[in-house]
Write a protein that holds these residues in place. Structure first.
Motif, PDB file in Angstrom:
ATOM      1  N   LEU A  44      51.553  39.497  31.141  1.00  0.00           N
ATOM      2  CA  LEU A  44      51.041  40.949  30.711  1.00  0.00           C
ATOM      3  C   LEU A  44      49.637  41.032  30.078  1.00  0.00           C
ATOM      4  O   LEU A  44      48.712  41.585  30.087  1.00  0.00           O
ATOM      5  N   GLY A  45      49.829  39.850  29.020  1.00  0.00           N
ATOM      6  CA  GLY A  45      48.281  39.522  28.166  1.00  0.00           C
ATOM      7  C   GLY A  45      47.260  39.295  28.796  1.00  0.00           C
ATOM      8  O   GLY A  45      46.018  39.679  28.758  1.00  0.00           O
ATOM      9  N   ASP A  48      46.159  42.511  31.046  1.00  0.00           N
ATOM     10  CA  ASP A  48      45.491  43.306  30.062  1.00  0.00           C
ATOM     11  C   ASP A  48      44.066  42.968  29.757  1.00  0.00           C
ATOM     12  O   ASP A  48      43.245  43.391  29.686  1.00  0.00           O
ATOM     13  N   LEU A  51      41.916  43.384  32.985  1.00  0.00           N
ATOM     14  CA  LEU A  51      41.402  44.865  32.964  1.00  0.00           C
ATOM     15  C   LEU A  51      40.603  45.411  31.789  1.00  0.00           C
ATOM     16  O   LEU A  51      39.558  46.298  32.119  1.00  0.00           O
ATOM     17  N   LEU A  52      40.649  44.869  30.623  1.00  0.00           N
ATOM     18  CA  LEU A  52      39.637  45.260  29.532  1.00  0.00           C
ATOM     19  C   LEU A  52      38.386  44.705  29.924  1.00  0.00           C
ATOM     20  O   LEU A  52      37.376  45.400  29.674  1.00  0.00           O
TER      21      LEU A  52
END
Length: 59
Positions: A44-45, A48, A51-52
């Motif tokens: 998930l990190g 994330d 995506l950022l």
């Protein structure tokens, strides 16, 4: 009051029928949960982060 006492008697009787896991089984299961939680958090990190960065590239 009788219903409350009967409830606790039934609960105690049910707990006596439970097959409790051994210490080794609990430790093994705990290890699996910790490792899978860490792996899931890492995935998930990374998602994330990607995506950022993708949003930063777009804007």
């Amino acid at each position: 009051m009788k219903k409350i006492l009967q409830f606790f008697k039934n609960s105690y009787a049910e707990l006596r029928r439970v097959v409790w896991p051994s210490r080794e089984e609990v430790i093994s299961s705990t290890k699996v949960v910790i490792v899978s939680t860490v792996l899931f958090a890492l995935v998930l990190g990374i998602v994330d982060f990607l995506l950022l960065k993708g949003i930063d590239l777009i804007f």
